[in-house]
Design an enzyme around this catalytic site. Structure first.
Site, PDB file in Angstrom:
ATOM      1  N   ASP A  32       0.866  -1.170   0.000  1.00 20.27           N
ATOM      2  CA  ASP A  32       0.000   0.000   0.000  1.00 20.27           C
ATOM      3  C   ASP A  32       0.905   1.223   0.000  1.00 20.27           C
ATOM      4  O   ASP A  32       1.836   1.306   0.792  1.00 20.27           O
ATOM      5  CB  ASP A  32      -0.892   0.002   1.240  1.00 20.27           C
ATOM      6  CG  ASP A  32      -1.746   1.234   1.312  1.00 20.27           C
ATOM      7  OD1 ASP A  32      -2.524   1.465   0.379  1.00 20.27           O
ATOM      8  OD2 ASP A  32      -1.627   1.973   2.310  1.00 20.27           O
ATOM      9  N   THR A  36       0.519   4.597   0.720  1.00 17.23           N
ATOM     10  CA  THR A  36       0.518   5.509   1.854  1.00 17.23           C
ATOM     11  C   THR A  36       0.918   4.774   3.127  1.00 17.23           C
ATOM     12  O   THR A  36       0.328   3.768   3.494  1.00 17.23           O
ATOM     13  CB  THR A  36      -0.872   6.135   2.040  1.00 17.23           C
ATOM     14  OG1 THR A  36      -1.269   6.725   0.806  1.00 17.23           O
ATOM     15  CG2 THR A  36      -0.852   7.176   3.132  1.00 17.23           C
ATOM     16  N   ASP A  93      -1.165  -0.178   6.620  1.00 15.29           N
ATOM     17  CA  ASP A  93      -1.259   0.447   7.931  1.00 15.29           C
ATOM     18  C   ASP A  93      -2.642   0.993   8.226  1.00 15.29           C
ATOM     19  O   ASP A  93      -2.910   1.423   9.338  1.00 15.29           O
ATOM     20  CB  ASP A  93      -0.235   1.577   8.068  1.00 15.29           C
ATOM     21  CG  ASP A  93      -0.508   2.735   7.109  1.00 15.29           C
ATOM     22  OD1 ASP A  93      -1.298   2.545   6.163  1.00 15.29           O
ATOM     23  OD2 ASP A  93       0.059   3.817   7.330  1.00 15.29           O
TER      24      ASP A  93
END
Length: 761
Positions: A292, A294, A523
């Site tokens: 991912d 970000t 996250d």
């Protein structure tokens, strides 16, 4: 006291606490039982007692080695337990409650029945409760029900532990805590010493099961043969025990446990929490890594960069400040806006919180209008004012949002809007990202970047990092629904934007269907479903509690550069356990062939337990410990069991043939001298097996195998050691015969392994 004030201090003291039985790791008693109370240890213990009663003490050394092995295994697992427990506490996310009208963060086990628990996106629900406040609170219950769509919760609705908030804010009153809560599954399982499915462990269990069935009848045959053909009862027992003990790969399970435990400790030193031990094995098998963007490739947090009006005279600053302030628990975007525009002049009458599925948020500010902030390619249409401009900004790598007016907030779908301004935010690339990505490229691990951001923005980051195919970003909204077509698109492309949480999950499943072993990093709450389904879920320590709860590995320092060490540790464990498995099972098959031959032929067993103790220590025990802990970059491959058997079976057979030939050809007339010839042949052939297992021969491995040969030479040269192990060389002729048959067996074994493609290069 009103509901909104929460409990008083006196009520907290009298309420039932959220005490859940500790399951973070195995207890000391469980570790001791697992290492000591095994079938093989029982068999060895009985044989040890027989030697102590009927044999000589020198032949009982194998029993002391068994106890030493158990002690080493217990110590290493205790070290791993302490590491797991310590890191589990560090990674534990606090719970926000309201007591006496004040918000405070407390440990999960300090939550009590009746507490008013506050929720924001990413928070786990660790206890059951009833919603009393909701500002667009949406809860994902997929880990409980399997339904992927978030559920909007209103006051009076029930919420269950094991779910997590994905959008909006709210509060609920705890109605069931501790063991009364709905399993408290996710948070408790997160740090558990867990022995789930593992090809490595399953393969070793198969070996143990097969050997157990063989040891019993062959051991009985050998015992009968030795008692029948020996004039001395003690000698017969000693010979039978030597054959049975050699058949048992007692150190194999121990060495596996030690390798796993030391892997946990090593990764713990790098602030990496391995929440399930078999995850170490998964690390070695990964061939696709889904990232991912970000929080993984880019550092956490953002900075407000530019505000670009699309209309004159609009209160853009006030609208942005009010929208950011409308969220009581602002996300990274809202925090970046509030840093530039801290004053919020308007009060929201109604609000729709941001979610990864919607990709926009909005609020109704009464006389000031209804405002929406979100992704331009979601809110705006192609050709509409600002759409093309936003696309150009995204292509530079900036994160772009569209600030728009609308008539009303829709209950579902996307509102009809009038664009007012574009907002850009800066994202910082992690300084360690480039080097880490280069590592995975060299190791043959394919990287897939899947992000909820626009394809242009994700592509710009990927190109900057040098990710192959980064310039061809795919818009996930255009992807096919058919799983096969989706898998083909995933194989052909690297970077994907506008990926929804449900699509991330589908991506993982499609890659797995193609035979890939998939690791997923993330996250945020939008990553939870994919993390849960991936073969290996890796969460950032600063990520949401939900991601850390379902991941097998948590990078507590949020350092992307830790991942190469994580993968390297997994490969070290698996490759080296396969090496030492070849050593241990060679001994087992050698002993089976030897025991069957001597049992059927009615001859004396060629050596005693003290002889096998010496040879096993120098060619298996000591080398296996070093080989199991040595560094390696070999990628794990499926087929562990057949691959080890293809090596161990012929190796064991040739070792047995060499021993039998040397023992029969010695014919010195002295049982001790004949057995010494057999021991010499046994050492030489098993030492050659060690050389083959250790390949490729690095400088350290050359030193290791040479040291083992030197120690055996010292054992033959030092009188006290010869006497201890009853080594009586039978003269030059017998020694040359032993050496000759050993060389012939080693050459034949190498030829067979090379012909079958089993020989290491």
């Amino acid at each position: 006291m009103t509901t909104g004030q929460g409990l008083t201090a006196a009520q907290v003291a009298a309420a039932k606490p959220n005490h859940v039985p500790k399951r973070s790791s195995r207890s000391l008693a469980a570790i001791v039982r697992a290492n000591f109370c095994t079938l093989f240890n029982l068999v060895i213990g009985v044989l040890w007692l027989l030697i102590l009663i009927f044999g000589e003490w020198q032949d009982s050394v194998f029993g002391l080695i068994m106890l030493a092995n158990v002690l080493v295994g217990v110590v290493q697992e205790l070290r791993a337990k302490r590491t797991l427990d310590r890191l589990a506490v560090v990674s534990q996310s606090p719970v926000t409650v309201r007591r006496d009208g004040r918000e405070q963060e407390i440990a999960p086990d300090r939550v009590v029945l009746g507490d008013l628990v506050l929720l924001s996106p990413g928070d786990n629900l660790l206890v059951d409760g009833e919603v009393v406040e909701s500002a667009g609170l949406e809860v994902d219950e997929s880990l409980l029900t399997g339904e992927a769509d978030p559920v909007l919760k209103r006051p009076g609705d029930r919420v269950l532990s094991g779910s997590f908030a994905v959008a909006g804010t709210g509060a609920f009153t705890a109605t069931a805590v501790g063991t009364d809560a709905y399993a408290v599954r996710l948070a408790e399982e997160a740090a558990r010493f867990h022995l789930s499915h593992s090809e490595l462990r399953d393969g070793i269990k198969k070996f143990i099961r097969y050997v157990t069935w063989l040891v019993i009848p062959i051991g009985a045959l050998l015992m009968y043969s030795q008692l029948r053909h020996s004039v001395d009862f003690g000698t017969a027992i000693t010979g039978a025990v030597a054959g049975i003990v050699t058949m048992i790969p007692e150190g194999l399970v121990l060495m596996t446990s030690i390798a796993f435990a030391i892997g946990v400790v090593r990764l713990g030193r790098r602030r990496c929490l391995v929440q399930e031990l078999p995850a170490i094995e998964g690390l070695a098998r990964v061939d696709v890594l889904c990232l991912d963007k970000t929080g993984t490739l880019t550092a956490g947090g953002m900075e407000l960069d530019q505000i670009l009006p699309l209309r004159d005279g609009e209160p853009v600053g006030d609208a942005l400040a009010a929208l950011a302030a409308a969220d009581p628990r602002p996300n990274a975007t809202a925090r970046a806006i509030l840093e530039r525009h801290p004053a919020a002049p308007w009060r929201a009458r109604a609000a729709v919180p941001f979610s990864s599925a919607r990709k926009w948020s909005g609020a109704d500010f009464g006389p000031h209008g209804v405002w929406v902030l979100g992704a331009p390619d979601v809110l705006l249409s192609d050709g509409e004012e600002g759409y093309t401009r936003a696309a150009g900004l995204s292509a530079t790598g900036a994160r772009v949002l569209a600030l728009c007016r609308t008539d009303k907030l829709p209950e579902s779908g996307t509102p009809e809007v009038e664009p007012v301004a574009l907002v850009t935010l800066k994202q910082r690339i992690r300084p360690d990202a480039r080097e880490t990505l280069r590592y995975f490229d060299k190791q043959g691990v394919t990287v897939k970047v899947i992000s909820g951001d626009s394809p242009a923005a994700v592509s710009a980051i990927a190109v900057d990092l040098g990710i192959p195919g980064g310039e061809r970003a795919v818009d996930a909204r255009t992807l096919p629904d058919d799983p096969d077509e989706l898998a083909e698109t995933l194989d052909a492309n690297t970077v994907f934007g506008r990926v929804t949480p449900q699509q991330k999950r589908l991506f993982v499943g499609a890659l797995q269907a193609r035979g890939h072993t998939v690791a997923m990093t993330g996250d945020g709450v939008n990553d939870v479903l994919a993390l849960k389904d991936a073969d290996l879920g890796i969460a950032m320590g600063a990520g949401s509690p939900a991601t850390k709860a379902v991941a097998q590995v948590v990078l507590l320092d949020n350092t992307f550069a830790t991942l190469p060490h994580v993968v390297g540790e997994g490969r070290r464990v698996l490759a080296n356990i396969e090496r030492v498995s070849g050593l241990f099972l060679t001994k087992t098959f050698f002993a089976i062939v030897l025991a069957l031959t001597t049992g059927v032929a009615g001859m004396m067993f060629p050596f005693t337990p003290r002889h096998s103790t010496l040879v096993n220590a120098l060619t298996i025990g000591i080398p296996a410990l070093f080989l199991a802990l040595a560094p390696t970059l070999e990628r794990a491959k499926p087929g562990f069991v057949p691959r080890v058997l293809r090596f161990a079976v012929p190796a064991g057979v040739f070792c047995a043939l060499a021993v039998l030939a040397a023992y029969a050809a010695a014919a010195t007339g002295s049982l001790e001298q004949d057995r010494t010839s057999a021991v010499l042949a046994l050492f030489l052939t098993t030492w050659w097996v060690l050389v083959l297992v250790a390949r490729p021969l690095t400088r350290g491995r050359i030193v290791l195998v040479a040291a083992m040969a030197g120690l055996f030479a010292l054992a033959l040269a030092i009188p006290a050691v010869r006497e201890l192990f009853t080594l009586e060389p039978g003269g030059v002729r017998a020694d040359l015969i032993a050496v000759g048959v050993s060389v012939a067996a080693a050459a034949a074994l190498s030829a067979v392994l090379k012909a079958t493609g089993t020989l290491r290069t």
